[in-house]
Design a protein around this motif. Sequence first.
Motif, PDB file in Angstrom:
ATOM      1  N   ILE A 197     -27.601  44.539 -67.336  1.00 38.70           N
ATOM      2  CA  ILE A 197     -26.195  44.925 -67.329  1.00 38.70           C
ATOM      3  C   ILE A 197     -25.968  45.771 -68.582  1.00 38.70           C
ATOM      4  N   VAL A 198     -25.252  46.899 -68.418  1.00 35.69           N
ATOM      5  CA  VAL A 198     -24.965  47.748 -69.571  1.00 35.69           C
ATOM      6  C   VAL A 198     -23.464  47.989 -69.668  1.00 35.69           C
ATOM      7  N   ILE A 199     -22.897  47.721 -70.843  1.00 34.07           N
ATOM      8  CA  ILE A 199     -21.484  48.018 -71.095  1.00 34.07           C
ATOM      9  C   ILE A 199     -21.391  49.191 -72.070  1.00 34.07           C
ATOM     10  N   ALA A 200     -20.634  50.222 -71.693  1.00 31.21           N
ATOM     11  CA  ALA A 200     -20.447  51.389 -72.566  1.00 31.21           C
ATOM     12  C   ALA A 200     -19.168  52.094 -72.141  1.00 31.21           C
ATOM     13  N   TRP A 201     -18.689  53.035 -72.913  1.00 30.09           N
ATOM     14  CA  TRP A 201     -17.618  53.923 -72.451  1.00 30.09           C
ATOM     15  C   TRP A 201     -18.273  55.112 -71.767  1.00 30.09           C
ATOM     16  N   LYS A 202     -17.665  55.586 -70.674  1.00 20.69           N
ATOM     17  CA  LYS A 202     -18.266  56.718 -69.961  1.00 20.69           C
ATOM     18  C   LYS A 202     -17.919  58.040 -70.626  1.00 20.69           C
ATOM     19  N   HIS A 203     -16.745  58.118 -71.245  1.00 17.13           N
ATOM     20  CA  HIS A 203     -16.341  59.397 -71.855  1.00 17.13           C
ATOM     21  C   HIS A 203     -16.042  59.230 -73.338  1.00 17.13           C
TER      22      HIS A 203
END
Lengths: 509, 96
Positions: free
Chosen positions: B90-96
Amino acid sequence: MTVPTQKPARKLTMQQRYAALTHDLDWDPTYVAEEEIYPFTTFEGIKVHDWSKWEDPFRLTVEAYNKYQAEKDRRLYAVLDGFAQSQGQLSLTEGRYMNAMKIFLQGIPSGEYQAHRNFSHLARYFNGPGARFASLCQSMDELRHAQTEIHTLSHYNKYFGGMHDWNKMSDRVWYLSVPKSFFDDAGTAGPFEWLIAIGFSFEYLLTNLLFVPFMSGAAFNGDLPTMTFGFSAQSDESRHMTLGLEGIKFMLEQDEDNLPIVQAWLDKWFWRGYRLIALVAGMMDYMLPKRVMSWKEAFELYFEEQMLNGLFKDLEYYGIKPPRHVQWAIDEKEILSHQVYWVLYQFSHAAAFTTTIPNEEDQAWLESAYPETWPVFKSVVWDKAQRVVDSGGRYFNPGLPQLCQICQIPMGFTEPGNPLVQCQRHSIYEGERYDFCSDGCQWIFDREPEKYVQAWLPVHQIYQGNCGGPTLPDVAVWYGLEPGDAGEYIGSMDHQDWLKWHASSIKEG
Amino acid sequence: MSVVAAPRPVGVDLQENEETRAIVEAIEADNDDLTVRHMPGIVRLTKEGQLVINQESVEGRLGRPWETHEFQLAMISYFGEFVEWDDDRIVIAWKH
Ligand SMILES: [Fe+2]
Ligand SMILES: [Fe+2]
């Protein structure tokens, strides 16, 4: 005879399972027009070109959903059982803690139920299978939240006042019209606005402020059941936040024309949601005998840091700006809880909870959490209330407050930058005057006056004779209040019971 | 219009109990410069850029099979976006 060789079936990946069991179960209608099957997704002006672009990162199937939800319930009900068996209510920090839970029970489960109904509407009427299935899961979650909250708090109902008629109260009592009108407002909007209102603005932007510090506060005050149902509900919340976030991004990616519509909804629902959880600010800072963090700190951590510095930088890409009245909320963080609790204090003779003046320990904490604003409020408000108590009385406001037409909270908020001057705005619509607590609420009214002139305002309803009669005792009966539910905590039935239980445990022990 | 995503913090709030201890340890091992904050009942993990949860690391510490779906039982809240949620991570990040 030759038998065709068959390879053993390979296990599908999560992505394949989700595609096969969610998206692939959808079909294109051939003999009925799409607009007839999904008649509610065009009138709001949102343009959608390709519903298959809706992403659900959780990739849940019915099977996986049921498996994990069942496990969550098993864990919760084991805790509830143990707590009841061990007479857990006796190990709360203090009896007055329960007042926060009374407001929670009176205000929240009916909101959960409203959310259940409206998400089941989306689960039927959204055109795309991804959006429908995520809405279906959320609809079932919200029903579970209503049920588990009621089950959890039913144990306390055996020992404390104010919890016996929460359902009737949520329809009738003045402060409970705040959450009720919020959900009524969202539920009478179209499906896309509902998703921005509840899925995005409430769940993603604000719900952390309601659940996380509050449930951590429950853990800190010996309230194991509330902590457990809170975290159990909150584990669903991560999916709900995702539905809200996917929803707003989907609308923004589908068509540029959607941007101004979405921005206006965001502006409106940020302010509606923020005013709603003002009640939480008062509960957190004043009603929990032991606090984890202040409203101000929670606001900075869960809203300013995560949302303004994280999320809104991301949404900038689509042209979305932070909510219109966000600066007002930031400016209020030092004073919000003081003002809300003062309203609750002076009107608790007509409420299903009790309040009391912050004691020495509370005051020391308030002083450290709000070094700038607490001393001012203390001298303007609490020192006077204390003098009334010292002379054998208790200050209750003898009148009925004017309510804001939008948020329905009594007009107790102040002008930005001047915490001693009450803020009041008004607009004239068709010859009638309507009053508001803030620029945010006035702006919401001015956009859709024909909707908000219909608001069911508890004080107006009392004056119009719709609430059991003209006097406070008449209204209290109509509210379902029983002796011991309302008023001052010190000396109340709950307080006396609390002292009695603990006195006897000392004697026996 | 394009905006370059500067690394901003993302994070996740987990229940602090025996069940999630292995998950927290796995996240600590797989994510450098993780910030850990303890509150009653909650452990809050934040990190600049992206946060990764690996199935293999969690299973190694739990000593039993663990589906990434199970992460839902531990999670109280998060901020950022689930840019990836697969069988193995699972990866959590902001897309922009
Ligand atoms: Fe809920
Ligand atoms: Fe208002």
